[in-house]
Design a protein around this motif. Structure first.
Motif, mmCIF file in Angstrom:
data_model
loop_
_atom_site.group_PDB
_atom_site.id
_atom_site.type_symbol
_atom_site.label_atom_id
_atom_site.label_comp_id
_atom_site.label_asym_id
_atom_site.label_seq_id
_atom_site.Cartn_x
_atom_site.Cartn_y
_atom_site.Cartn_z
ATOM 1 N N LYS A 71 6.462 -5.222 -9.037
ATOM 2 C CA LYS A 71 7.528 -4.936 -8.079
ATOM 3 C C LYS A 71 8.882 -5.378 -8.621
ATOM 4 C CE LYS A 71 4.908 -7.143 -4.889
ATOM 5 N NZ LYS A 71 4.536 -7.744 -3.612
ATOM 6 N N THR A 72 9.871 -4.567 -8.322
ATOM 7 C CA THR A 72 11.249 -4.972 -8.555
ATOM 8 C C THR A 72 11.758 -5.485 -7.215
ATOM 9 O OG1 THR A 72 12.130 -2.783 -8.033
ATOM 10 C CG2 THR A 72 11.569 -3.206 -10.344
ATOM 11 N N ASP A 73 13.020 -5.836 -7.153
ATOM 12 C CA ASP A 73 13.578 -6.312 -5.885
ATOM 13 C C ASP A 73 13.449 -5.273 -4.782
ATOM 14 O OD1 ASP A 73 14.257 -8.738 -7.007
ATOM 15 O OD2 ASP A 73 16.259 -8.074 -7.568
ATOM 16 N N SER A 74 13.466 -4.002 -5.153
ATOM 17 C CA SER A 74 13.501 -2.969 -4.129
ATOM 18 C C SER A 74 12.180 -2.254 -3.862
ATOM 19 C CB SER A 74 14.565 -1.926 -4.487
ATOM 20 O OG SER A 74 14.287 -1.378 -5.764
ATOM 21 N N SER A 75 11.244 -2.254 -4.833
ATOM 22 C CA SER A 75 10.047 -1.448 -4.587
ATOM 23 C C SER A 75 8.917 -1.737 -5.581
ATOM 24 C CB SER A 75 10.406 0.039 -4.651
ATOM 25 O OG SER A 75 10.881 0.367 -5.939
ATOM 26 N N VAL A 76 7.748 -1.180 -5.258
ATOM 27 C CA VAL A 76 6.611 -1.209 -6.169
ATOM 28 C C VAL A 76 6.881 -0.172 -7.254
ATOM 29 C CG1 VAL A 76 4.132 -0.773 -6.396
ATOM 30 C CG2 VAL A 76 5.003 -1.888 -4.338
ATOM 31 N N LEU A 103 0.815 -1.217 0.000
ATOM 32 C CA LEU A 103 0.000 0.000 0.000
ATOM 33 C C LEU A 103 0.848 1.266 0.000
ATOM 34 C CD1 LEU A 103 -2.756 1.400 0.070
ATOM 35 C CD2 LEU A 103 -2.708 1.182 2.566
ATOM 36 N N ALA A 104 1.858 1.341 0.837
ATOM 37 C CA ALA A 104 2.665 2.566 0.915
ATOM 38 C C ALA A 104 3.314 2.891 -0.428
ATOM 39 C CB ALA A 104 3.722 2.433 2.006
ATOM 40 N N GLY A 105 3.858 1.892 -1.087
ATOM 41 C CA GLY A 105 4.483 2.118 -2.386
ATOM 42 C C GLY A 105 3.479 2.522 -3.449
ATOM 43 N N ILE A 106 2.306 1.912 -3.424
ATOM 44 C CA ILE A 106 1.250 2.257 -4.374
ATOM 45 C C ILE A 106 0.773 3.682 -4.126
ATOM 46 C CG2 ILE A 106 -1.164 1.747 -4.975
ATOM 47 C CD1 ILE A 106 -0.375 -1.267 -4.623
ATOM 48 N N LEU A 107 0.564 4.037 -2.867
ATOM 49 C CA LEU A 107 0.136 5.399 -2.540
ATOM 50 C C LEU A 107 1.189 6.428 -2.950
ATOM 51 C CD1 LEU A 107 -1.495 4.890 0.967
ATOM 52 C CD2 LEU A 107 -2.657 5.360 -1.203
ATOM 53 N N GLU A 108 2.451 6.096 -2.781
ATOM 54 C CA GLU A 108 3.523 7.012 -3.170
ATOM 55 C C GLU A 108 3.479 7.281 -4.678
ATOM 56 O OE1 GLU A 108 8.352 6.905 -3.592
ATOM 57 O OE2 GLU A 108 7.461 5.855 -1.890
ATOM 58 N N ILE A 109 3.335 6.222 -5.460
ATOM 59 C CA ILE A 109 3.256 6.381 -6.916
ATOM 60 C C ILE A 109 2.032 7.209 -7.285
ATOM 61 C CG2 ILE A 109 2.861 5.163 -9.105
ATOM 62 C CD1 ILE A 109 4.468 2.806 -7.852
#
Length: 149
Positions: free
Chosen positions: A45-50, A12-18
């Motif tokens: 997702k990559t190894d590091s993030s959404v 969720l945090a990564g999706i919200l950031e994008i």
């Protein structure tokens, strides 16, 4: 390496950031959280993030409808949107998939054309002076098994 799968609460945090980067605010936070909780969101997702996400539902005349395909601006032009849509085609709960994009979004129109979606109509008055183009694709099967829920 890119992995695409059903988004989880930890995404969720990564999706919200994008989403905030792309639209400039967090007004879709509740909508995105609900899509994740309802298993109606795919995350790339990559190894590091959404790096991107896709939201879908089956409220469009009982057909699958891809309502959002968003890729982080720094990760665009790598084929991630195409891969998310193709992944969704493999898991779609219906044989008919619809989506839409603004007439001004030539990049998305080109993507739909390149993966076999056809124009199915227009909706006026959503965005003033920028009609929404509805796209459609009928998938034949899902991993060799016909589906039609």
């Amino acid at each position: 390496m890119l992995r695409i799968g059903t988004a989880e609460q930890k995404d969720l945090a990564g999706i919200l950031e994008i989403d905030k980067i792309v639209i400039g605010n967090d007004s879709r936070k509740g909508y995105l959280k609900e899509a994740i909780n309802g298993k109606k969101c795919l995350a790339a997702k990559t190894d590091s993030s959404v790096v991107g996400y896709l939201i879908f539902n089956t409220h469009f005349f009982d057909c699958s409808f891809i309502s959002l395909v968003i890729v982080h601006p720094s990760e665009r032009k790598k084929g991630y949107a195409k891969l998310m849509i193709e992944h969704f085609e493999m898991i779609s709960p219906t044989l008919k998939i619809f989506s839409s994009t603004n007439q001004s979004n030539e990049i998305m129109q080109s993507l739909f054309d390149s993966i076999g979606y056809v124009k199915s109509g227009f909706v006026e008055n959503l965005d003033e002076g920028d009609p929404e183009i509805i796209y459609f694709k009928k998938i034949k099967q899902n991993n060799g098994i016909f589906i039609n829920k």
